[in-house]
Enzyme design. Sequence first.
Site, mmCIF file in Angstrom:
data_model
loop_
_atom_site.group_PDB
_atom_site.id
_atom_site.type_symbol
_atom_site.label_atom_id
_atom_site.label_comp_id
_atom_site.label_asym_id
_atom_site.label_seq_id
_atom_site.Cartn_x
_atom_site.Cartn_y
_atom_site.Cartn_z
ATOM 1 N N ASN A 130 5.575 -9.209 -0.527
ATOM 2 C CA ASN A 130 5.995 -9.153 0.872
ATOM 3 C C ASN A 130 5.085 -8.155 1.567
ATOM 4 O OD1 ASN A 130 7.245 -8.867 3.341
ATOM 5 N ND2 ASN A 130 8.971 -7.660 2.558
ATOM 6 N N TRP A 131 4.149 -8.688 2.325
ATOM 7 C CA TRP A 131 3.160 -7.802 2.973
ATOM 8 C C TRP A 131 3.779 -6.998 4.117
ATOM 9 C CZ3 TRP A 131 -1.985 -11.031 3.822
ATOM 10 C CH2 TRP A 131 -2.514 -11.373 2.571
ATOM 11 N N LYS A 132 4.973 -7.358 4.553
ATOM 12 C CA LYS A 132 5.582 -6.754 5.748
ATOM 13 C C LYS A 132 4.587 -6.852 6.918
ATOM 14 C CE LYS A 132 8.111 -3.651 2.777
ATOM 15 N NZ LYS A 132 9.322 -2.863 2.774
ATOM 16 N N HIS A 150 15.889 -10.148 4.650
ATOM 17 C CA HIS A 150 15.346 -8.887 4.128
ATOM 18 C C HIS A 150 16.102 -7.734 4.793
ATOM 19 C CE1 HIS A 150 12.610 -5.543 3.438
ATOM 20 N NE2 HIS A 150 12.099 -6.250 2.448
ATOM 21 N N GLU A 156 15.237 -5.101 6.125
ATOM 22 C CA GLU A 156 14.671 -4.621 7.397
ATOM 23 C C GLU A 156 15.070 -5.550 8.545
ATOM 24 O OE1 GLU A 156 10.659 -4.248 5.909
ATOM 25 O OE2 GLU A 156 11.369 -2.674 4.578
ATOM 26 N N GLU A 192 17.769 -6.348 -3.666
ATOM 27 C CA GLU A 192 16.925 -5.243 -3.232
ATOM 28 C C GLU A 192 17.811 -4.115 -2.720
ATOM 29 O OE1 GLU A 192 12.707 -6.629 -2.172
ATOM 30 O OE2 GLU A 192 13.920 -6.808 -0.383
ATOM 31 N N GLY A 216 10.638 0.778 -0.480
ATOM 32 C CA GLY A 216 9.622 1.611 0.163
ATOM 33 C C GLY A 216 9.824 3.101 -0.033
ATOM 34 N N SER A 276 10.478 -0.773 -4.748
ATOM 35 C CA SER A 276 9.500 0.120 -5.381
ATOM 36 C C SER A 276 9.055 -0.360 -6.767
ATOM 37 C CB SER A 276 10.038 1.556 -5.436
ATOM 38 O OG SER A 276 10.256 2.048 -4.126
ATOM 39 N N GLY A 280 6.917 -5.127 -2.263
ATOM 40 C CA GLY A 280 6.405 -4.760 -0.949
ATOM 41 C C GLY A 280 5.067 -4.058 -1.065
ATOM 42 N N GLY A 281 5.107 -2.737 -0.990
ATOM 43 C CA GLY A 281 3.887 -1.926 -0.942
ATOM 44 C C GLY A 281 2.848 -2.292 -2.000
HETATM 45 C C1 PEP Z 1 10.240 -5.189 0.016
HETATM 46 O O1 PEP Z 1 9.640 -5.054 1.070
HETATM 47 O O2 PEP Z 1 10.930 -6.188 -0.168
HETATM 48 C C2 PEP Z 1 10.113 -4.167 -1.019
HETATM 49 C C3 PEP Z 1 10.784 -4.292 -2.128
HETATM 50 O O3 PEP Z 1 9.264 -3.121 -0.729
HETATM 51 P P1 PEP Z 1 8.710 -2.014 -1.775
HETATM 52 O O4 PEP Z 1 8.238 -2.773 -2.997
HETATM 53 O O5 PEP Z 1 7.586 -1.351 -1.046
HETATM 54 O O6 PEP Z 1 9.838 -1.108 -2.101
#
Ligand code: PEP
Length: 248
Positions: free
Chosen positions: A14-16, A99, A101, A170, A176, A212, A233-234
């Site tokens: 997930n590039w956000k 998600h 967010e 999640e 994040g 994470s 994500g990251g």
């Molecule tokens: C996400 O954006 O779904 C996520 C899990 O982010 P991260 O891996 O950065 O915690």
Amino acid sequence: MTSVENRARLVLGNWKMHGSLAENAALLDALRAADPASHCEIGVCVPFPYLAQAASALGGSSVSWGAQDVSAHAKGAYTGEVSGAMLSEFGCRWTLAGHSERRSLHGETDQAVADKARAALDAGLTPVVCVGESLAEREGGNTLGVIERQLEPILALGADALARMVLAYEPVWAIGTGRTATPEQAQEVHGAIRVALRGLGAGQVRVLYGGSVKAANAATLFAMPDIDGALVGGASLVADEFLRIAAA
Ligand code: PEP
């Protein structure tokens, strides 16, 4: 029971709201070059404007692509929204739905998330429906209750719909933050979700863990019986790290 559940591993990025045409080109080229057709399916969920770039870079490879959100509506006066049919035209396989967010920053309710999942299915996409508790909810002992509430309208879509979805657990406090759920904490929730799915004859639905995930912690999470892969994500913005998570 598990023997009839054929749950292929899946690692989705997930590039956000990250990227640029130039940055994406390097990342997509690295994923395409690795073309890691193997035991693990890999995909990336990119910002809408970059779907054409992802389609052109990844088309014909084993890496799939998708979006991070979808409208609950098929068409009409919904300024700023993007329909499932539009995503399909760009070759999307996936769309995220719900998600954290989107839930927290855009007020998406549990029912709105289910409506988006339904719209994605109607357009031939695989919705990746995200659920997860906040830190306060976990500390209040409400984790499983929150997951149950969030899943209720999703489960109500029925076994046929569920069979064409992916779920992602999640925990909001792990997204994040660099703070990952322990494999045991994640498994407790994944196990409860699996029980609910099996109760509907949908035990084969894949349930990803997100929060994470990195190459360093992926293997211990993936060793848990009800964790079928990761939503990343990251770490999905760094090709080598992302590919090492998939290799785990
Ligand atoms: C996400 O954006 O779904 C996520 C899990 O982010 P991260 O891996 O950065 O915690």
